[in-house]
Scaffold this active site. Structure first.
Site, PDB file in Angstrom:
ATOM      1  NE  ARG A 349      20.844  31.315  67.722  1.00 27.33           N
ATOM      2  CZ  ARG A 349      19.758  31.866  67.179  1.00 27.33           C
ATOM      3  NH1 ARG A 349      18.615  31.186  67.055  1.00 27.33           N
ATOM      4  NH2 ARG A 349      19.809  33.097  66.724  1.00 27.33           N
ATOM      5  NE  ARG A 365      23.476  38.583  73.193  1.00 27.43           N
ATOM      6  CZ  ARG A 365      24.273  37.954  74.076  1.00 27.43           C
ATOM      7  NH1 ARG A 365      24.590  36.687  73.912  1.00 27.43           N
ATOM      8  NH2 ARG A 365      24.749  38.592  75.096  1.00 27.43           N
ATOM      9  CG  ASP A 366      20.652  33.775  70.751  1.00 27.35           C
ATOM     10  OD1 ASP A 366      21.563  34.568  70.476  1.00 27.35           O
ATOM     11  OD2 ASP A 366      20.789  32.827  71.552  1.00 27.35           O
ATOM     12  CD1 TRP A 482      25.515  39.107  69.174  1.00 26.55           C
ATOM     13  CD2 TRP A 482      27.736  38.895  68.997  1.00 26.55           C
ATOM     14  NE1 TRP A 482      25.782  38.149  68.228  1.00 26.55           N
ATOM     15  CE2 TRP A 482      27.134  38.000  68.094  1.00 26.55           C
ATOM     16  CE3 TRP A 482      29.135  38.940  69.059  1.00 26.55           C
ATOM     17  CZ2 TRP A 482      27.878  37.157  67.257  1.00 26.55           C
ATOM     18  CZ3 TRP A 482      29.875  38.106  68.237  1.00 26.55           C
ATOM     19  CH2 TRP A 482      29.237  37.230  67.344  1.00 26.55           C
ATOM     20  CG  ASP A 484      27.550  34.174  74.653  1.00 23.46           C
ATOM     21  OD1 ASP A 484      26.716  35.020  74.973  1.00 23.46           O
ATOM     22  OD2 ASP A 484      27.315  33.239  73.857  1.00 23.46           O
ATOM     23  CD  GLU A 631      31.688  32.966  71.176  1.00 22.79           C
ATOM     24  OE1 GLU A 631      31.990  34.134  70.941  1.00 22.79           O
ATOM     25  OE2 GLU A 631      30.510  32.559  71.304  1.00 22.79           O
ATOM     26  CG  HIS A 638      25.633  35.969  64.421  1.00 26.31           C
ATOM     27  ND1 HIS A 638      25.055  35.674  65.624  1.00 26.31           N
ATOM     28  CD2 HIS A 638      25.040  37.097  64.010  1.00 26.31           C
ATOM     29  CE1 HIS A 638      24.135  36.566  65.907  1.00 26.31           C
ATOM     30  NE2 HIS A 638      24.104  37.452  64.938  1.00 26.31           N
ATOM     31  N   GLY A 706      22.475  32.686  64.673  1.00 33.28           N
ATOM     32  CA  GLY A 706      22.041  34.004  64.212  1.00 33.28           C
ATOM     33  C   GLY A 706      22.526  34.315  62.807  1.00 33.28           C
TER      34      GLY A 706
HETATM   35  C1  NOJ Z   1      26.135  32.164  70.515  1.00 30.96           C
HETATM   36  C2  NOJ Z   1      25.027  32.717  71.366  1.00 30.96           C
HETATM   37  O1  NOJ Z   1      23.815  31.996  71.148  1.00 30.96           O
HETATM   38  C3  NOJ Z   1      24.793  34.188  71.059  1.00 30.96           C
HETATM   39  O2  NOJ Z   1      23.826  34.691  71.935  1.00 30.96           O
HETATM   40  C4  NOJ Z   1      26.065  34.974  71.144  1.00 30.96           C
HETATM   41  O3  NOJ Z   1      25.782  36.296  70.760  1.00 30.96           O
HETATM   42  C5  NOJ Z   1      27.132  34.375  70.259  1.00 30.96           C
HETATM   43  N1  NOJ Z   1      27.337  32.998  70.612  1.00 30.96           N
HETATM   44  C6  NOJ Z   1      28.468  35.115  70.374  1.00 30.96           C
HETATM   45  O4  NOJ Z   1      29.039  34.957  71.609  1.00 30.96           O
END
Ligand code: NOJ
Length: 797
Positions: A349, A365-366, A482, A484, A631, A638, A706
């Site tokens: 990212r 994770r990404d 997941w 943040d 968010e 995603h 994602g």
């Molecule tokens: C973007 C972040 O790169 C990702 O790791 C996260 O899961 C999402 N935001 C959701 O918060």
């Protein structure tokens, strides 16, 4: 009314897709935002906009950033690798990229293709065609410029190629450039080139820091290495002093603000064409610089590089080709979605128009999710990345959250409940794609010493989660899952994630297969028992009456419950309840019905509803995002992908497709209006502002998200239903009932499956029969055909 809504929203006036060429072509330069492309050979990269703005970097945009791009600053989209064409007699000049000179081409278009961007422009009888790309044979951005005199008189031209060098370390530049700028140099290289050297105190990996060269295959009429001399003071790329004052000054630089500018004097007779190739590249030392320039100037080098780039992409994308009743979807699936996903795999990212390439590194994770979309195209590349990730795992199973393989910096070590679990999904997909379990025995080091097989790493991840359960039995949230933002409801370490329980369930089902394949049948029983325990919890404590709850906060209250006024319902808990196979059937359906009722908008599905202003505590709300943004009640693209998958698993193909189609970037743009949507219509954005925002439909953080990987998985494996499984290729489409059929050619274990699906019965789901080369199959899983190059498959729904 908002000014931007009164602007021209007719997207056809701005761009058009050229699917045969795998290109998107732009008709105007004045887009609402720069629409980007990524040019790369895996080592040398350039992000380039439709109007020529952009930034080049070698391996890492954090420590080896070669050119300067002024993120967020005005004027927008500066600087870039620019070419100026000047009429030597009149002095007037313009840029084939349209930007940044004030005089614009009389005719202009540009286009992004797979790994290249081209510009075609005309002014004053001169036609300029420029193709920018990074070829596989040298680490350089190639600017392939062709000029034609279309007029009736001879033309004397001065042509300039210009790039502003930045300090290679972006953060140091912001903080210390006043001192460090006097430690860089631009010198004239005897082979008619400029060489930029970055070497300052305490820089990371000095021995790996490359030299930068700017060279061409055409004799130079002048050059500048000092930005002050080329641009001048109180000027910009719009009106460089050197161009207005007659030409380059021959400056070099031993401290100051570096740039690279090359001048070529060209006379073109009527009808005559001339090609100039410019190379902005990196090499390890002076000898390598000379070699690279010599190589680049060899006859045929540019053509061969471009040809190889084209072949690489057609080979990669050749793994899949579908023909669908929906052209927007077809284009996205065949071309732009896998292309975008590949760029995520490469850059995580890190750097985009929205992300400055600073301190993001590789997100565990990404990237684990990005791997899912590369597996169908290149299993070796995917396996390498999987091992890279597993190398960030500790013996107890937890992992680093972010790490910096190129920079060599210390990783970000916060522990999240989900990070370490994602890699099991990538491993399962690799196993299904290849049918070969050998990689599970490959040894990978642990971050804190020692090594284990791939399987042992995956098992350690499960063990870690098993050791981190909360008082109600769900996985502890730890720093967050997941999402943040959730750290605010679990700071005391007591919060539990109901969603992570569902993620764990999904992973456990895969781990049962992986354990068997790796020769550890004893683990399968344990994983099965864990799954059942979590499933029970999800359907009892996790159920709120009309949907699944999202988490348990430190204070013991539920997050995502009807008992609150804000953030009552969270999308992920509804989708993963079904994806994990954990939801009781009636609850799974009810939860997804609640999604439709409460979260769906005409521009995608919101992540939560209602948005948060004061919850759970006015003094400490869960998020600072304004209502409907980011968010907080935005459409999080995603997470929409998982709603598509869940609806497919529930068999509701019409709804799944509605969710899929409404987020196709060009479709969403047309609905929102181009000046509201703003971002590129050919790649997914991370989110769209939701209806509770006054900018509903504004797309944000495009390219690196994602969304790319999971949209690809959702549409190819669940809507079109062509999904590798351990014993073959499963065919189980879930499509709109009014589709008459579709076709897919998919490379799988060395054989091309030429699949044709017919839906005369107008159903969403349900395979009636499958024949492979005329032979009726039992069930819906096509076997592998070792040694065969193709098989013809007829599917009737
Ligand atoms: C973007 C972040 O790169 C990702 O790791 C996260 O899961 C999402 N935001 C959701 O918060």
């Amino acid at each position: 009314m908002n000014a931007e809504l009164t602007r021209n929203n007719d997207s056809k006036a701005y761009y058009t897709f050229r699917d045969e060429e795998k290109e998107v072509e732009f008709k105007r330069h004045d887009m609402p935002t720069p629409w980007m492309n990524y040019l790369s050979n895996g080592t040398f990269h350039t992000m380039l906009s439709h109007a020529g703005g952009g930034v080049a970097f070698y391996k890492s945009p954090q420590i080896w950033r070669i050119t300067r791009y002024r993120f967020f600053h005005l004027p927008m989209d500066r600087s870039g690798p620019y070419i100026y064409v000047q009429d030597a007699k009149t002095g007037s000049y313009w840029c084939p990229t349209s930007e940044p000179a004030l005089d614009k081409p009389e005719e202009w278009k540009s286009a992004h293709g797979m790994g290249y961007t081209r510009f075609e422009a005309k002014r004053g009888g001169i036609a300029a065609r420029t193709v920018y790309f990074v070829g596989p044979h040298e680490n350089s951005l190639i600017w392939n410029l062709n000029l034609t005199n279309e007029g009736t008189e001879a033309k004397e031209l001065k042509v300039y190629a210009y790039a502003e060098f930045g300090m290679m370390e972006f953060m140091r530049e912001l903080q210390w450039q006043c001192y460090n700028k006097h430690q860089v140099s631009v010198q004239y290289h005897e082979g008619e080139a400029l060489v930029y050297r970055y070497g300052v105190e305490n820089q990371p990996k000095p021995e790996e820091t490359p030299l930068v060269y700017l060279a061409a295959d055409t004799p130079l009429a002048g050059y500048d290495g000092d930005r002050e001399e080329f641009i001048g003071s109180y000027r910009s790329e719009t009106n460089p002093a050197a161009i207005e004052n007659g030409g380059c000054t021959g400056s070099t630089l031993l401290g100051g603000d570096p740039c690279g500018a090359l001048q070529f004097n060209v006379t073109l007779q009527p009808g005559e064409s001339r090609t100039i190739n410019v190379f902005l590249g990196t090499a390890t030392d002076e000898t390598e610089v000379s070699r690279a320039i010599f190589h680049s100037r060899e006859a045929g080098f540019v053509e061969a590089s471009f040809q190889a780039l084209k072949e690489n992409w057609s080979g990669y994308l050749g793994a899949w080709e579908s023909r669908l009743p929906d052209q927007d979807a077809e284009r996205m699936i065949n071309i732009w979605n896998p292309y975008q996903a590949h760029r995520n795999f490469l850059f995580s990212r890190n750097i985009s128009f929205y992300a400055t390439g600073t301190f993001r590194g590789v997100g565990y994770r990404d990237t684990a999710q990005d791997i899912l979309s590369v597996v169908p195209f290149d299993t070796e590349l995917a396996l390498d990345k999987l091992k890279l990730l597993l190398g960030q795992q500790y013996r107890d199973g937890h992992v680093n959250h972010y790490f910096f393989p190129n920079e060599g910096w210390e990783p970000v070590t916060s522990i999240h409940s989900d990070d370490h679990l994602w890699t099991a999904l990538s491993a399962w997909d690799l196993l299904a794609e290849t049918g070969d379990a050998a990689f599970l025995q490959a040894k990978v080091p642990y971050y804190d010493g020692g090594e284990g097989t791939v399987y042992e790493h995956l098992r350690a991840a499960i063990d870690f989660t098993a050791s981190q359960l909360g008082s109600r039995g769900f996985p502890l949230m730890l720093r967050s899952d997941w999402n943040d933002q959730l750290f605010r409801v679990c700071r005391e370490g007591k919060g539990e994630s109901i969603w992570t329980s569902m993620q764990l369930g999904t992973v456990l089902l895969r781990m049962i297969d992986l354990a068997a394949a790796a020769g550890h049948p004893e683990d399968t029983v344990r994983y099965g028992a864990m799954y059942e325990l979590q499933r029970e919890l999800v359907n009892s404590i996790g159920w709120d009456g009309r949907w699944f709850r999202r988490a348990i906060m430190d204070d013991g209250r539920f997050l995502g419950s009807d008992e609150h006024d804000e953030a009552k319902i969270w999308l992920n808990a509804q989708t993963w309840a079904t994806i994990s196979g954990m939801a009781d059937v009636d609850k799974g359906l009810q939860a997804m019905d609640s999604v439709r009722e409460m979260l769906d908008t005409e521009l995608g599905i919101k992540k939560i509803h209602p948005s948060i202003t004061t919850f759970p505590d006015p003094a400490d709300p869960l998020t600072n995002y304004n209502k409907g943004t980011g968010e907080n009640g935005a459409v999080f693209c995603h997470a929409n992908t998982w709603a598509i998958i869940a609806e497919c698993l529930l068999g509701r193909g019409d709804l799944a497709y509605k969710y899929y189609r409404q987020l196709l970037p060009n479709v969403a743009m047309d609905k929102a209006g181009l000046w509201r949507y703003k971002a590129e219509p050919y790649v997914y954005a991370s989110n769209l502002f939701g209806p509770e925002s006054d900018k509903f439909g504004l797309a944000n953080v495009s390219w690196l998200t994602g969304t790319a990987a999971w949209m690809y998985v959702a549409v190819t494996q669940y809507i079109l239903g062509v999904k590798p499984v351990l014993n073959g290729l499963s065919i189980d489409p879930c499509i709109p009932a009014d589709w008459e059929g579709f076709t897919v050619k998919r490379r799988f274990r060395g054989c091309v499956y030429d699949i044709s699906v017919t839906n005369a019965n107008k159903v969403c789901k349900g395979v009636k029969s499958i024949t492979a080369d005329g032979v009726l199959l039992e069930g819906n899983i096509l076997p592998a055909y070792p040694g065969r190059s193709s098989v013809k498959v007829e599917v009737v729904l």
